[in-house]
Scaffold this motif. Structure first.
Motif, PDB file in Angstrom:
ATOM      1  N   TRP A 177       0.796  -1.227   0.000  1.00  0.00           N
ATOM      2  CA  TRP A 177       0.000   0.000   0.000  1.00  0.00           C
ATOM      3  C   TRP A 177       0.836   1.289   0.000  1.00  0.00           C
ATOM      4  O   TRP A 177       0.529   2.222  -0.773  1.00  0.00           O
ATOM      5  CB  TRP A 177      -0.957  -0.023   1.204  1.00  0.00           C
ATOM      6  N   PRO A 178       1.896   1.415   0.822  1.00  0.00           N
ATOM      7  CA  PRO A 178       2.641   2.696   0.832  1.00  0.00           C
ATOM      8  C   PRO A 178       3.200   3.072  -0.537  1.00  0.00           C
ATOM      9  O   PRO A 178       3.177   4.243  -0.919  1.00  0.00           O
ATOM     10  CB  PRO A 178       3.770   2.437   1.844  1.00  0.00           C
ATOM     11  N   ARG A 179       3.699   2.066  -1.274  1.00  0.00           N
ATOM     12  CA  ARG A 179       4.259   2.392  -2.593  1.00  0.00           C
ATOM     13  C   ARG A 179       3.152   2.865  -3.547  1.00  0.00           C
ATOM     14  O   ARG A 179       3.337   3.815  -4.309  1.00  0.00           O
ATOM     15  CB  ARG A 179       4.961   1.161  -3.174  1.00  0.00           C
ATOM     16  N   HIS A 180       2.013   2.150  -3.450  1.00  0.00           N
ATOM     17  CA  HIS A 180       0.893   2.551  -4.308  1.00  0.00           C
ATOM     18  C   HIS A 180       0.442   3.978  -3.965  1.00  0.00           C
ATOM     19  O   HIS A 180       0.209   4.806  -4.854  1.00  0.00           O
ATOM     20  CB  HIS A 180      -0.247   1.556  -4.107  1.00  0.00           C
ATOM     21  N   TRP A 181       0.331   4.263  -2.671  1.00  0.00           N
ATOM     22  CA  TRP A 181      -0.096   5.604  -2.222  1.00  0.00           C
ATOM     23  C   TRP A 181       0.897   6.671  -2.690  1.00  0.00           C
ATOM     24  O   TRP A 181       0.521   7.739  -3.184  1.00  0.00           O
ATOM     25  CB  TRP A 181      -0.228   5.578  -0.696  1.00  0.00           C
ATOM     26  N   ASN A 182       2.175   6.363  -2.515  1.00  0.00           N
ATOM     27  CA  ASN A 182       3.196   7.349  -2.879  1.00  0.00           C
ATOM     28  C   ASN A 182       3.214   7.619  -4.380  1.00  0.00           C
ATOM     29  O   ASN A 182       3.457   8.746  -4.821  1.00  0.00           O
ATOM     30  CB  ASN A 182       4.576   6.864  -2.428  1.00  0.00           C
ATOM     31  N   GLN A 183       2.968   6.555  -5.146  1.00  0.00           N
ATOM     32  CA  GLN A 183       2.901   6.772  -6.603  1.00  0.00           C
ATOM     33  C   GLN A 183       1.766   7.730  -6.942  1.00  0.00           C
ATOM     34  O   GLN A 183       1.904   8.626  -7.766  1.00  0.00           O
ATOM     35  CB  GLN A 183       2.664   5.441  -7.320  1.00  0.00           C
ATOM     36  N   ARG A 184       0.635   7.522  -6.274  1.00  0.00           N
ATOM     37  CA  ARG A 184      -0.515   8.393  -6.540  1.00  0.00           C
ATOM     38  C   ARG A 184      -0.217   9.827  -6.102  1.00  0.00           C
ATOM     39  O   ARG A 184      -0.536  10.793  -6.797  1.00  0.00           O
ATOM     40  CB  ARG A 184      -1.738   7.854  -5.774  1.00  0.00           C
ATOM     41  N   GLU A 185       0.392   9.997  -4.966  1.00  0.00           N
ATOM     42  CA  GLU A 185       0.754  11.333  -4.488  1.00  0.00           C
ATOM     43  C   GLU A 185       1.771  11.986  -5.417  1.00  0.00           C
ATOM     44  O   GLU A 185       1.707  13.185  -5.691  1.00  0.00           O
ATOM     45  CB  GLU A 185       1.332  11.239  -3.073  1.00  0.00           C
ATOM     46  N   GLY A 186       2.683  11.147  -5.899  1.00  0.00           N
ATOM     47  CA  GLY A 186       3.719  11.690  -6.785  1.00  0.00           C
ATOM     48  C   GLY A 186       3.137  12.189  -8.076  1.00  0.00           C
ATOM     49  O   GLY A 186       3.466  13.280  -8.561  1.00  0.00           O
ATOM     50  N   SER A 187       2.193  11.420  -8.625  1.00  0.00           N
ATOM     51  CA  SER A 187       1.565  11.856  -9.871  1.00  0.00           C
ATOM     52  C   SER A 187       0.641  13.021  -9.632  1.00  0.00           C
ATOM     53  O   SER A 187       0.431  13.861 -10.494  1.00  0.00           O
ATOM     54  CB  SER A 187       0.803  10.694 -10.514  1.00  0.00           C
ATOM     55  N   GLY A 188       0.048  13.101  -8.429  1.00  0.00           N
ATOM     56  CA  GLY A 188      -0.852  14.218  -8.154  1.00  0.00           C
ATOM     57  C   GLY A 188      -0.083  15.493  -7.966  1.00  0.00           C
ATOM     58  O   GLY A 188      -0.625  16.560  -8.120  1.00  0.00           O
TER      59      GLY A 188
END
Lengths: 437, 363
Positions: B352-363
């Protein structure tokens, strides 16, 4: 602000652009020049001899009868049909007003006289100097001036002979009509027409019945028999109908039935309007408002679309027929079409005659020789009546008359139908008959 | 005419804008600031590096025209930042509201304001709405019914003219990162700006523009053109524009600065990287990347995995003993099922943290 207000910027508006109202200070706005909305009334005098000139059908231009001068008609050089207009709310509102009362007075530029125009008239001849006057100014804006005109191509000299030939034709008129009718001179007049164009997208739905042969067991004699039945099923479809030239007469001053008989005009030949065509000829402005005429035009288009939808149904059994017609790209034109109008007297009665000024088709009212009509009806009914009268006593005497009696009754019915149709054709309007040639 | 005021180098010890402001720069990220005298050595609010050091800057000497004062007090940031932090599961140890509040630094960041005159000519093709009446007729039971339909159509017509309009306070970027700042901070109520007065920055740092007026001019000119063409359309009473060409000069452009308030703070992620967080000094809007900690996720996943392994062993033992005492076999089966669930659940914190961070990074 003008173009000269900013000397540091050398700018001139494009050619044929004029200043228009700007809604914001500091910004000037220029738009293409539009044609003057109130053209002056045109007066036609010969530049060579000063005599009155008029549009000459044979010459195809405004000509002087005295010195032979012929001026080229400006629109002869113009190409393309008359301008089409959309059904804007402004046009509909203006078209509903008709010809304005204030336009009925015309100032003669030749002699200075003030002339009173007949109600609805677009042109006249000055009684003081005999110059032809054409007044095309509209009461309600540019769009309601005639946009096109179909020039006369049938010369006035040819109208009398055509009318005389027309009077001599027909079965149910007095035999001496052509010889004794006193035909008055024909007046060439441009009549106002609204010409509509539109596309109709039609959708239809109906119950369509198809005849089928089915076999069944007759319980009375326990035998297999066949019979025809109609099977109903819902069907639907669509059709697209486009029309560019749907004419609707714009004046109520002529007999619509007579006018209908001289149609059609070749509306492809309509030329952009120029007062030259009206010089020396009478012309009438519209008194049937645009919205009213459009309702008539729409009805014509609807019927055409309905016919197109009906033609898709491959059966004679139709019920619950529904359809919708969406009108798309509707346009209208206000054009003047050429008609010769005259009247003749027969036995102290006046009858109207019209000649299509473009095609030469003649139509009008004719007196009815009722003796001929009743004789024709009697001839239609006689075969059936005679056969029935022969067959009936034979049937009563020895049973041999069934076939003649049946044939007689069939002929009688057919004769009655024919008589009804004949009567309906010759006597639809107070005993006058119309017909075109 | 050169529309740009002269920019000149400002030496660190020069008294500026009527106050004792020093020109400094971060030795790490190289961003330049004006700071109150005596505040040398402060931490860079954006990259978190200690020791802002004096450095000569190239900037306009005159003070800003307007300042938008702070409405959010530093003491009130706790609640706002707590809500910002709360939404993240398995966040880094340093990503706490307390740490963010402690590091929050008030900063004024600049935006160019251009007062410009547009003088020239234009040609356009404008669209004017008009209505036409159409019809939809329907035939039911042999009767036609007509329904009027009003359509709005566009009439395209050429127009031309001249324009002489003056526009005040056309914004242009003064920071290369302005788009990022605006994205993080959201809009400002610029109408509430006040005239700059000596000493207004107070204890706040002031970002030094790194986009000179010469560099910002194309964007300012584009904005002036956009306003002028919009005015041409308004003047013509047109509802639509298909094409428009403006040939203009811009005499007498006047450049000033607007200072906008923000708090900048940061936290460190797993890798020790600094993640800045921005707080709008007027609206309180918070922006920044909210990262989760993959390290904490992996640690939790390991704990759950160990529990799952232990449960598997217990379940297997119970199954063996179940051969002698059948009820224990049933219990062993249940324990194995639970172990399976825990084992699968252990994957969640790992992923989950990697998935969340990817989303935050793209946002």
């Amino acid at each position: 602000m003008t173009a000269n207000q900013h000397p540091q910027i050398d700018w001139r508006p494009p050619a044929d652009f004029v200043a228009v109202e700007s809604l914001l200070p500091g910004v000037s706005v220029f738009a293409p020049r539009v044609q003057a909305s109130e053209p002056a009334a045109a007066t036609f005098r010969c530049p060579s001899c000063g005599a009155s000139t008029r549009f000459d059908v044979a010459a195809g231009g405004v000509a002087c009868e005295h010195c032979g001068y012929v001026a080229p008609t400006p629109s002869q050089a113009q190409a393309g049909p008359a301008k089409r207009h959309e059904f804007t709310l402004a046009a509909l509102a203006a078209g509903a007003q008709g010809w304005g009362v204030e336009r009925r007075q015309l100032h003669c530029e030749a002699c200075g006289a003030d002339l009173a125009l007949a109600e609805g008239a677009l042109s006249t001849t000055c009684p003081f100097c005999a110059s032809a006057q054409v007044n095309v100014r509209a009461a309600a804006g540019d769009g309601l001036r005639p946009g096109g005109v179909l020039p006369f191509t049938v010369p006035p000299e040819a109208t009398r002979s055509k009318a005389q030939a027309w009077l001599g034709k027909g079965w149910f008129q007095p035999s001496e009509l052509a010889g004794s009718a006193r035909l008055e001179s024909f007046t060439g007049i441009y009549l106002p027409f609204w010409v509509f164009g539109a596309r109709v997208d039609a959708q239809w739905k109906a119950e369509v019945g198809y005849e089928e042969t089915e076999t069944y067991l007759d319980m009375r004699d326990l035998k297999q028999k066949t019979r025809r039945v109609v099977r109903w099923r819902w069907e639907s479809g669509s059709a697209e109908v486009a029309a560019n030239h749907v004419p609707v007469v714009g004046t109520s001053r002529v007999k619509a039935r007579v006018l209908a008989d001289i149609l059609p005009f070749d509306l492809e030949a309509v030329k952009p309007f120029t007062p030259d065509y009206l010089a020396g000829w009478q012309a009438q402005g519209f008194d049937v408002p645009l919205p009213t005429a459009w309702e008539t035009g729409k009805a014509t288009l609807r019927e055409t679309a309905q016919g197109a939808c009906r033609s898709q149904i491959r059966s004679g059994h139709v019920r619950n027929f529904h359809m919708t017609a969406d009108f798309v790209d509707e346009t209208w034109r206000y054009v003047l079409l050429p008609v010769y109008v005259s009247a003749y007297r027969y036995q102290d009665q006046a009858y109207q005659v019209m000649v299509n000024g473009q095609t030469g088709v003649v139509a009008g009212q004719k007196p009815i020789a009722w003796a001929k009509v009743w004789a024709a009806i009697a001839l239609m009914l006689a075969p059936g009546l005679c056969l029935s009268l022969i067959g009936l006593p034979l049937l009563l005497a020895g049973g041999l008359g069934l076939a003649p009696l049946a044939a007689g009754l069939v002929l009688l019915v057919l004769g009655a139908v024919g008589a009804f149709v004949l009567f309906g054709r010759v006597a639809p309007a107070g005993g006058d008959v119309t017909g075109g040639v | 005419m050169n529309p740009f005021a002269e920019t000149q180098p400002i030496v660190p010890e020069e008294r500026l804008w009527g106050a004792d402001l020093l020109s400094v720069a971060c030795p790490g990220c190289q961003r330049g600031f004006l700071i109150p005298a005596g505040a040398l050595g402060r931490t860079c609010p954006i990259c978190g590096r200690d020791g802002l050091e004096p450095r000569q800057a190239l900037m306009r000497p005159e003070p800003p025209e307007c300042v938008l004062p702070f409405r959010q007090q530093a003491a009130d940031l706790g609640g706002t930042l707590a809500r910002f932090v709360e939404g993240v599961w398995l966040r880094p140890v340093d990503f706490t509201a307390e740490a963010l509040v402690r590091r929050a630094t008030p900063v004024y960041w600049p935006m160019w304001l251009v007062d410009g005159r547009v003088l020239g000519s234009w040609e356009a093709e404008f669209g004017f709405d008009y209505q036409v009446e159409s019809a939809r007729d329907s035939l039911t039971h042999g009767q036609w019914r007509s329904e009027k339909v009003l359509e709005t159509r566009i009439r395209w017509e050429p127009r031309a003219g001249q324009v002489d309009r003056t526009y005040a306070n056309v914004a242009a970027p003064a920071l290369t990162e302005q788009a990022l700042w605006l994205k993080r901070l959201g809009p400002y109520p610029e109408a509430a700006a006040q005239a700059f007065a000596s000493g207004m920055p107070g204890a706040a740092l002031v970002c030094i523009p790194d986009v000179l007026p010469e560099e910002a001019w194309p964007l300012a000119r584009a904005e002036l053109d956009a306003r002028a063409t919009a005015d041409c359309q308004t003047a013509a009473g047109a509802q639509h524009v298909r094409q428009i060409a403006l040939h203009a000069a811009y005499p007498g452009a006047h450049w000033t600065q607007l200072l906008l308030p923000a708090y900048v703070t940061y936290y460190t992620d797993d890798a020790g990287g600094v993640q800045p967080v921005w707080i709008n000094g007027v609206t309180g809007a918070v922006g920044g990347r909210r990262l989760a900690s993959p390290r904490r996720g992996a640690r939790l996943a390991g704990v759950l995995g160990a529990i799952a392994v232990a449960l598997v062993l217990i379940g297997l033992v119970a199954l063996l003993v179940g051969a002698l005492f059948p009820p224990l076999a049933l219990l062993g089966g249940l324990v194995l099922l639970v172990a399976l669930g825990v084992g699968v659940g252990a994957l969640v914190p790992a992923i989950w943290p990697r998935h969340w961070n990817q989303r935050e990074g793209s946002g």
